[in-house]
Enzyme design. Structure first.
Site, PDB file in Angstrom:
ATOM      1  N   TYR A 145       0.906  -1.191   0.060  1.00 31.43           N
ATOM      2  CA  TYR A 145      -0.092  -0.064   0.007  1.00 31.43           C
ATOM      3  C   TYR A 145       0.805   1.278   0.123  1.00 31.43           C
ATOM      4  CZ  TYR A 145      -4.017  -2.874   0.987  1.00 31.43           C
ATOM      5  OH  TYR A 145      -5.148  -4.110   0.887  1.00 31.43           O
ATOM      6  N   LYS A 196       3.512 -15.444   2.175  1.00 31.89           N
ATOM      7  CA  LYS A 196       3.387 -16.197   0.915  1.00 31.89           C
ATOM      8  C   LYS A 196       4.775 -16.514   0.521  1.00 31.89           C
ATOM      9  CE  LYS A 196       0.876 -17.477  -2.560  1.00 31.89           C
ATOM     10  NZ  LYS A 196      -0.016 -19.050  -2.599  1.00 31.89           N
ATOM     11  N   ASP A 228      -3.101 -18.177   1.457  1.00 29.47           N
ATOM     12  CA  ASP A 228      -4.298 -18.687   0.617  1.00 29.47           C
ATOM     13  C   ASP A 228      -5.040 -19.790   1.687  1.00 29.47           C
ATOM     14  OD1 ASP A 228      -1.838 -19.932   0.338  1.00 29.47           O
ATOM     15  OD2 ASP A 228      -2.191 -20.603  -1.903  1.00 29.47           O
ATOM     16  N   ASP A 252      -5.204  -6.861   5.711  1.00 25.14           N
ATOM     17  CA  ASP A 252      -6.597  -6.194   5.107  1.00 25.14           C
ATOM     18  C   ASP A 252      -7.681  -7.244   4.675  1.00 25.14           C
ATOM     19  OD1 ASP A 252      -8.385  -4.090   4.334  1.00 25.14           O
ATOM     20  OD2 ASP A 252      -7.131  -3.643   2.542  1.00 25.14           O
ATOM     21  N   ASP A 256     -11.110  -8.608   7.328  1.00 26.38           N
ATOM     22  CA  ASP A 256     -12.573  -8.493   6.905  1.00 26.38           C
ATOM     23  C   ASP A 256     -13.287  -9.970   6.762  1.00 26.38           C
ATOM     24  OD1 ASP A 256     -12.315  -5.788   6.668  1.00 26.38           O
ATOM     25  OD2 ASP A 256     -13.562  -5.736   4.840  1.00 26.38           O
TER      26      ASP A 256
END
Ligand code: NAD
Length: 368
Positions: A145, A196, A228, A252, A256
């Site tokens: 980001y 990852k 994942d 992020d 959620d």
């Protein structure tokens, strides 16, 4: 008597409605537990643009600098955001700016599904075990980001190329890992670090550093999981998780996903922490959800996430643990008494009473 200064930035959409209830609850807690709160409200987001031409007006930023903590609502309106340049839009110009300005590198999002709200969780009852209780710790100021270069280039011939850059340094990973391990020590002492590492250089470094920092916390069990698989395991067996440690973008998304397990976005608070000076940590506290324009101004929004954010503020920034616990207990009492805003109401629940934002806030205030 101890005295603290809070900047209250309600923002847009449902922000002002839920902030009003949170301030009322904070005042009741301060009165009961004998400390003084100076709460000053200021505009941010579209409210800031309308009042002073900027999503983060200079006076609002000055107020934040002069405060001990920030209680934030939410910003952004999907019908107005596209009308101004990207960098001036509320989420970039106010939210991301405040995170950078105050070095808010650690985002804590507790997700708790109360037993009486089992029906509001999208997972089948047998997957909820004895209850879901997860803390997502997300790195907030690094990664994709913020990494540079970040731009869209014109390649000619009607083609463009968009570039985002994922960057982490060792100190950035170390400090967020310490926050997560310390949080795990106060909970069930299990930390799942998400990365990852099979594909990303960032993932390899993340895993190496978290493993090294973990040696300082022998009482915490550390496991690593690819993002994942983490996304899948949250749906299959959320009860296996205690603390989830994630870099910015993975956090992020997974926070959620975890939030959905709590029954409603309107239930979930969050804390974004910066540096600690003495025994006070500068923090920014906000509900997990957005401005919910679909229900704004209708007395339909659930104020609980905002109220629990205020409780986190008292605990994390001021160490007012008894007052924070009293607010959390008051929320539980209001729910157990059958108060339900529309998003968690079920006609099948015996004793459930459909209430609005104001009534829920009043029930919680009364229970303090
Ligand atoms: P949203 O969280 O605002 O709404 C998603 C759904 O959850 C809606 O159906 C909404 O009614 C419901 N919901 C959210 N909070 C609720 C509450 N307290 N009580 C009851 N129901 C609630 O997400 P969105 O629709 O994707 O975004 C709307 C706007 O908010 C956008 O402009 C977005 O950019 C902005 N946003 C801001 C923040 C922030 O300020 N931190 C975070 C997310 C989204």
């Amino acid at each position: 008597m101890k005295s603290y200064k809070i900047a209250a930035l309600a923002g847009d959409g449902i922000g002002p409605e839920v902030m009003r209830e949170a301030i009322q609850v904070l005042r009741a807690a301060a009165k009961k537990f004998g400390f003084t709160l100076t709460i000053t409200e200021a505009p941010v987001g579209w409210a800031g643009i309308d009042a002073a031409g900027k999503a983060l007006p200079d006076a609002t930023l000055a107020l934040c600098r002069n405060s001990d903590a920030i209680l934030f609502g939410s910003v952004g309106l999907p019908d107005r955001d596209p009308t101004i340049p990207k960098e001036e839009r509320p989420e970039r110009a106010a939210l991301l700016r405040l995170r950078k300005e105050f070095g808010l590198f650690a985002n804590l999002r507790p997700v708790k599904l109360p037993a009486v709200l089992a029906h509001a969780c999208p997972l089948a009852k047998e997957r909820q075990g004895a209850g879901i209780d997860i803390l997502v710790v997300r790195e907030l100021t690094g990664g994709m980001y913020f990494g540079q270069p970040k731009k869209t280039e014109d390649l000619g011939g009607g083609h463009q190329r968009a570039i985002d850059t994922m960057v982490y340094t060792t100190p950035e990973i170390e400090r967020i890992a310490h926050v997560a391990f310390k949080a795990a020590q106060l909970r069930r002492k299990k930390l799942t670090s998400i990365d990852k590492a099979n594909v990303l250089e960032n993932g390899i470094l993340w895993r190496e550093v978290v493993t090294r920092i973990g040696k300082n916390y022998p009482d915490v069990t550390l496991e690593h999981m690819f993002v994942d698989n983490g996304a899948m395991q949250l749906m299959l067996k959320p009860t296996q998780f205690d603390v989830l440690l994630c870099e910015n973008m993975f956090g992020d998304i997974l926070s959620d996903e975890a939030a959905a397990l709590g029954g409603s976005l309107g239930m979930l608070p969050s804390a974004s922490l910066g540096a600690t000076t003495g025994n006070q940590t500068f923090g920014f506290y906000e509900p997990a959800g957005g401005t919910a324009p679909d229900i704004a101004g209708k007395n339909l929004a659930k104020p609980i996430a905002q109220i629990l954010s205020a409780a986190m503020l008292l605990r994390q920034s001021f160490g007012e643990n008894a007052a924070a616990a009293a607010i959390e207990a008051a929320v539980t009492a209001a729910i157990n008494a059958g108060n339900r805003t529309g998003d968690i109401f079920s006609a099948h629940e015996v004793n459930a009473k459909r209430v609005g934002t104001r009534e829920m806030g009043a029930a919680i205030t009364a229970a303090i």
